[in-house]
Design an enzyme around this catalytic site. Structure first.
Site: not given
Ligand code: BES
Ligand code: ZN
Ligand code: ZN
Length: 496
Positions: A277, A351
């Site tokens: 990130k 996920r």
């Protein structure tokens, strides 16, 4: 701070501050019996000050006045409730929070407050007030040396003795809702340094240790490998901290009608992994375990609120870090149900761990699964920072959750599980891939999760926006962790 329910009239109460709620836009204070009485005692002084200070009783407005020995308390604090016809339980929650914050800025040690507003019943109103007061009173004090609070006691006054029992019931339940919420705030506010996966495991064990109705099973990496939990294991590869799958069970005292599974994302820090990130996006990523924290928050109070359902609290917890051992973009892994996933972006890690947790939850044969996850930035783009996205394969379930959220004062909105977008996560060399296209990122994430629940009624709550506030949201949700989700879940469990 101690909060008590008391039957009393406000005139004879001796305290540092007397708090009164006032509706908006009536000529004077005559519209409220108690403010009229106080105004008379002060011989119209209140009306005069209100005029001078342009206090109209608008929502969030406050007005301080001295008692001038007209009544026993030292000072008077009026808090606006807005227009009478627009007043809701949320208005009361906010007004109580505003009053508390105003009092805390003074050196007052004691306060008394008449039940605010007259919407709903006494029980609900008391519940809302306690939530507003306690949630506004919260501060994350773990690393602050200086701690000063003056306010020691707050008495909620009911004027009619018949209301005392209802008010006490409202307070009892609210205190549990608050306890669950603040438990989550503390966990989520704790930085990654002091919040590794092991810490969440320890919290689960501690909750179970203190309660006979709660059992806990912990699956470590060795067990996870045997179970084929490739989603959890691949994310944790890059971290020095081991990962876990935790399964708590609450068994109600009386035979249960239903079995509900709550599933949480517990990424204790999300650096993005090799798909690192940018620095600005990483600053708040200690919040990425908020879903798991919500599950723990529910379990911290579930025995006390005693819903008549069997509840399974399941969370996967990992740290997502880049390293020489980290999973690479392009790697293919296998989830517990043997589905293969092409991991094209290591930052779409939630996920992956949820996939294993959802397969595990499905195998418990629940009547419904509800997962909570700070899953996508796309959900924050779609709904902003204050609203949770709800996706579900069962309309009755999403409706029940939306109803629970509305009454809990948490904002949630349904997003579609659009079948036609399934093609966006179709894998090239594996069954599916962990990212969709450029658009609709919250929906493709939801569709990804759906692959792991079979036909079980399931709802996914993407709490990426509201779990952690980057600025103050309102009078009782300040910058930092909010604990969003817990009160909705508790309301939902009590509604079954
Ligand atoms: N933990 C983040 C999502 C997030 C974003 C939570 C903002 C709270 C606030 C999640 O793991 C993530 O990084 N998602 C990616 C997915 C993308 C790579 C498909 C995102 O949303 O950018
Ligand atoms: Zn991520
Ligand atoms: Zn994440």
């Amino acid at each position: 701070m101690e909060i008590r329910i008391k039957k009393s009239d406000l005139v004879s109460e001796t305290s540092d501050v007397l708090v009164l709620g006032v509706y908006q836009d009536k000529q004077s204070f005559e519209h409220s019996a108690s403010s009229k009485k106080i105004d008379e005692l002060l011989e119209g002084l209140l009306t005069q000050i209100a005029k001078e200070e342009s206090f109209h009783g608008k929502a969030n407005q406050i007005l301080w006045a001295r008692s001038n020995d007209a009544f026993a308390s030292k000072r008077l604090l009026l808090v606006g409730l807005g227009k009478k016809e627009e007043c809701t339980l949320e208005t009361i929650r906010q007004a109580a929070a505003i009053a508390l914050s105003a009092i805390k800025q003074t050196t007052a040690k004691s306060a008394v407050c008449l039940l605010l507003g007259d919407v709903s019943d006494v029980r609900e109103r008391t519940h809302a007030m306690i939530e507003g007061i306690r949630l506004a009173d919260y501060g994350f004090g773990r690393y602050k040396k200086e701690k000063k609070t003056h306010l020691k006691s707050l008495d909620l006054l009911v004027e009619d003795g018949r209301d005392v029992i209802a008010a006490k019931k409202g307070m009892e339940l609210a205190e549990q809702f608050v306890k669950g919420t603040l438990f989550v705030r503390d966990l989520v506010n704790t930085p990654g340094l002091h919040m590794a996966p092991q810490h969440l495991v320890d919290e689960a064990k501690l909750i179970a240790k203190n309660n006979k109705q709660i059992k806990v099973k912990v699956f470590d990496e060795e067990k996870l490998a045997k179970m084929g939990a490739g989603g959890i294991l691949c994310v944790s590869q890059g971290s020095d901290h081991p990962s876990f799958l935790v399964h708590m069970t609450y068994t109600p005292a009386t035979k249960s009608k239903k079995r509900i599974a709550l599933v949480g994302k517990g990424v204790t820090f999300d650096s993005g992994g090799l798909s690192l990130k940018p620095a600005d996006y990483m600053m708040t990523m200690k919040c990425d375990m908020a879903g798991a924290a919500d599950v723990l928050g529910v379990f911290a109070v579930i025995a006390a609120i005693a819903p008549k359902v069997e509840v399974h609290g399941i969370f996967a917890t990992v740290e997502n870090m880049p390293s020489g051992n980290a999973i690479r973009p392009g790697d293919v892994i296998e989830i517990m149900n043997k589905k293969t996933v092409e991991v094209l972006n290591t930052d779409a890690e939630g996920r992956l761990i949820l996939a294993d947790a959802l397969v595990y939850a499905t195998r418990q044969k629940p009547d419904a699964i509800i997962d909570l996850a700070t899953l996508t930035g796309a959900c924050v783009v779609a709904l902003g920072e204050e609203i949770t996205g709800v996706m579900s394969n069962t309309p009755a379930l999403s409706n029940a959750l939306l109803t629970a959220a509305a009454s809990a004062g948490e904002k949630m909105w349904e997003l579609p599980l659009e079948k036609n977008y399934r093609k966006l996560i179709q894998g090239d060399i594996a069954d599916i891939k962990n990212i969709g296209g450029r658009y609709g990122g919250a929906l493709t994430a939801g569709l990804f999760l759906q692959e792991f629940v079979d036909k079980t009624p399931w709802a996914h709550l993407d709490i990426a926006g509201p779990a952690f506030a980057e600025r103050d949201i309102n009078a009782y949700e300040k910058k930092g962790a909010t604990g969003h989700g817990v009160r909705t879940l508790l309301k939902y469990l009590l509604s079954i």
